[in-house]
Design an enzyme around this catalytic site. Structure first.
Site, mmCIF file in Angstrom:
data_model
loop_
_atom_site.group_PDB
_atom_site.id
_atom_site.type_symbol
_atom_site.label_atom_id
_atom_site.label_comp_id
_atom_site.label_asym_id
_atom_site.label_seq_id
_atom_site.Cartn_x
_atom_site.Cartn_y
_atom_site.Cartn_z
ATOM 1 N N ARG A 108 -21.475 110.177 65.459
ATOM 2 C CA ARG A 108 -21.621 108.866 64.807
ATOM 3 C C ARG A 108 -22.593 109.040 63.646
ATOM 4 O O ARG A 108 -23.686 109.564 63.825
ATOM 5 C CB ARG A 108 -22.176 107.820 65.768
ATOM 6 C CG ARG A 108 -22.681 106.582 65.011
ATOM 7 C CD ARG A 108 -23.090 105.444 65.887
ATOM 8 N NE ARG A 108 -21.921 104.782 66.428
ATOM 9 C CZ ARG A 108 -21.941 103.553 66.934
ATOM 10 N NH1 ARG A 108 -23.054 102.857 66.977
ATOM 11 N NH2 ARG A 108 -20.838 103.004 67.416
ATOM 12 N N HIS A 135 -13.933 103.292 62.462
ATOM 13 C CA HIS A 135 -14.450 103.233 63.835
ATOM 14 C C HIS A 135 -13.243 103.316 64.785
ATOM 15 O O HIS A 135 -12.896 102.340 65.459
ATOM 16 C CB HIS A 135 -15.228 101.920 64.018
ATOM 17 C CG HIS A 135 -16.087 101.892 65.241
ATOM 18 N ND1 HIS A 135 -16.289 102.990 66.061
ATOM 19 C CD2 HIS A 135 -16.823 100.876 65.796
ATOM 20 C CE1 HIS A 135 -17.098 102.654 67.041
ATOM 21 N NE2 HIS A 135 -17.430 101.387 66.913
ATOM 22 N N GLN A 138 -13.135 102.302 68.681
ATOM 23 C CA GLN A 138 -13.199 100.858 68.868
ATOM 24 C C GLN A 138 -11.781 100.247 68.897
ATOM 25 O O GLN A 138 -11.499 99.307 69.639
ATOM 26 C CB GLN A 138 -14.025 100.239 67.731
ATOM 27 C CG GLN A 138 -14.148 98.740 67.782
ATOM 28 C CD GLN A 138 -15.111 98.246 68.860
ATOM 29 O OE1 GLN A 138 -16.210 98.727 68.975
ATOM 30 N NE2 GLN A 138 -14.675 97.286 69.656
ATOM 31 N N ASP A 232 -17.210 90.750 62.618
ATOM 32 C CA ASP A 232 -18.217 91.798 62.799
ATOM 33 C C ASP A 232 -19.443 91.363 61.987
ATOM 34 O O ASP A 232 -19.354 90.434 61.158
ATOM 35 C CB ASP A 232 -17.636 93.130 62.286
ATOM 36 C CG ASP A 232 -18.550 94.323 62.535
ATOM 37 O OD1 ASP A 232 -19.555 94.197 63.254
ATOM 38 O OD2 ASP A 232 -18.246 95.411 61.982
ATOM 39 N N CYS A 273 -16.542 93.479 67.848
ATOM 40 C CA CYS A 273 -16.876 94.812 68.366
ATOM 41 C C CYS A 273 -18.251 94.846 69.020
ATOM 42 O O CYS A 273 -18.516 95.699 69.867
ATOM 43 C CB CYS A 273 -16.795 95.832 67.246
ATOM 44 S SG CYS A 273 -17.856 95.411 65.840
HETATM 45 N N1 CP Z 1 -19.127 98.435 69.097
HETATM 46 C C1 CP Z 1 -19.971 99.494 69.021
HETATM 47 O O1 CP Z 1 -19.646 100.567 68.490
HETATM 48 O O2 CP Z 1 -21.168 99.289 69.615
HETATM 49 P P1 CP Z 1 -22.432 100.278 69.553
HETATM 50 O O3 CP Z 1 -22.931 100.290 68.144
HETATM 51 O O4 CP Z 1 -23.413 99.701 70.534
HETATM 52 O O5 CP Z 1 -21.972 101.660 69.977
HETATM 53 N N1 NVA Z 2 -19.689 97.443 61.128
HETATM 54 C C1 NVA Z 2 -20.673 97.704 62.154
HETATM 55 C C2 NVA Z 2 -20.023 98.099 63.432
HETATM 56 C C3 NVA Z 2 -20.959 98.329 64.588
HETATM 57 C C4 NVA Z 2 -20.255 98.726 65.833
HETATM 58 C C5 NVA Z 2 -21.627 98.775 61.663
HETATM 59 O O1 NVA Z 2 -21.166 99.800 61.114
HETATM 60 O O2 NVA Z 2 -22.838 98.616 61.818
#
Ligand code: CP
Ligand code: NVA
Length: 334
Positions: A108, A135, A138, A232, A273
């Site tokens: 990540r 992502h 997800q 989101d 999410c």
């Molecule tokens: N939805 C999601 O990816 O959550 P986290 O950032 O907690 O992993």
């Molecule tokens: N768009 C958000 C998603 C988090 C799961 C981010 O990248 O922070």
């Protein structure tokens, strides 16, 4: 031909056929059934995986950890503070070292290019746990949640993403909907619509699967007949905090509220999410309230806590679906 994902990386859904995505969804449902029935499924006993996180996480990290343990694997967690990656060692070198020790690598972080580079050099499957652009894990959880609500056939259903339609989650929803023949609507300010090149790619896919992709700044049009209203956060990880003021101004009309559901499909659900700023119970949420006077941001607390909300089913499904991705890519070929 039967689907075989052994040895593949999971970097973005554009790399997968609709059949392969459906296969992962079926496998996820089966693994969820096993977990709930208490049936052991330690299919990857003795394998080792490593999780690299350059951004924070609750769901994704825990899904890889719990999913990995349920499959019988050993799991190592590394964050930027406790590894050499980036500061003292290139991503290419890190990939080659970790590939010698581990059977799979989760990443990540920032640019999609980084996870693609990891996969190029690691020699073992690499899974994208979120980048600036995409992502993908997800998405498997989100579509599983939709299947549980509406049944396996989602053709003709409309999913509307409200808000920052240019972020990783919105991009990925557009891709997965195009792949699976689900209608996708990006509803938000013109400045934050998905990038043109990605739209063109998705339009081509949609032409084959029958999905309709629409883009509108008009909330009533976006919400109309939607089976899913999805949102989101308005400022994603990695974006500067200074953006909040501008984003609040731009995104305020797209805050998901009860009124939107009046024109949505009668059986419409709300998805997110997570994490979400739906109240003031977070330090950032409280700071934004103090500065801008808004007690709830991308979704009202009524919708988040209301009967249409499926956000915690979605969160649980992260674990079952990430487990499916790991199992499908690490198991021996049949
Ligand atoms: N939805 C999601 O990816 O959550 P986290 O950032 O907690 O992993
Ligand atoms: N768009 C958000 C998603 C988090 C799961 C981010 O990248 O922070």
């Amino acid at each position: 031909m039967s689907v075989n994902l052994s040895g593949r990386s999971f970097l973005k859904l554009l790399d997968f056929t609709p059949e392969e995505i459906e296969y992962l969804l079926d496998l996820s449902a089966e693994l969820k059934r096993k977990k709930h029935a208490g049936e052991p499924h330690r299919y990857l006993e003795g394998k080792n995986i490593v999780l690299l996180f350059e951004k924070t996480s609750t769901r994704t990290r825990c899904s890889f950890e719990v999913g990995g343990h349920d499959l019988g694997m050993n799991v190592t967690y590394l964050d930027p503070g406790s590894s050499q990656m980036g500061k003292k060692e290139s991503i290419e070198d890190t990939a080659r070292v970790l590939g010698r020790m581990f059977d799979g690598i989760e990443y990540r972080g920032f640019a999609q290019e980084r996870v693609e580079t990891l996969a190029k050099y690691a020699g073992v499957p690499v899974w994208n746990g979120l980048t600036t652009e995409f992502h993908p894990t997800q998405m498997i959880a989100d579509i599983l949640t939709m299947r549980e609500e509406f049944g396996r056939d989602l053709h003709g259903r409309k999913l509307t993403f409200m808000g920052d339609a240019r972020n990783n989650v919105a991009n990925s929803l557009m891709v997965v909907c195009a792949k699976l023949g689900i209608d996708f609507c990006a509803c938000g300010p013109k400045e934050n619509m998905p990038e043109e090149g990605l739209v063109a790619t998705c339009e081509k896919i949609a032409a084959e699967t029958g999905a309709h992709l629409t883009f509108t700044p008009d909330v009533a049009e976006g919400a109309k007949d939607a089976s899913v209203i999805y949102t989101d956060i308005w400022v994603s990880m990695g974006e500067p905090d200074e953006l909040w003021g501008k984003r609040i101004e731009l995104m305020r009309p797209y805050q998901v509220n009860e009124k939107m559901f009046e024109v949505a499909a009668p059986d419409a659900i709300f998805m997110h999410c997570l994490p979400s700023f739906h109240d003031r119970k977070t330090t950032i949420g409280e700071k934004i309230f103090e500065k801008y006077g808004l007690p709830e941001l991308e979704v009202t607390n009524d919708v988040f806590e209301g009967p249409r909300s499926r956000v915690f089913d979605e969160a649980e499904n992260r674990m079952h679906t990430i487990k499916a991705v790991m199992y499908a890519t690490l198991k021996d070929p049949e």
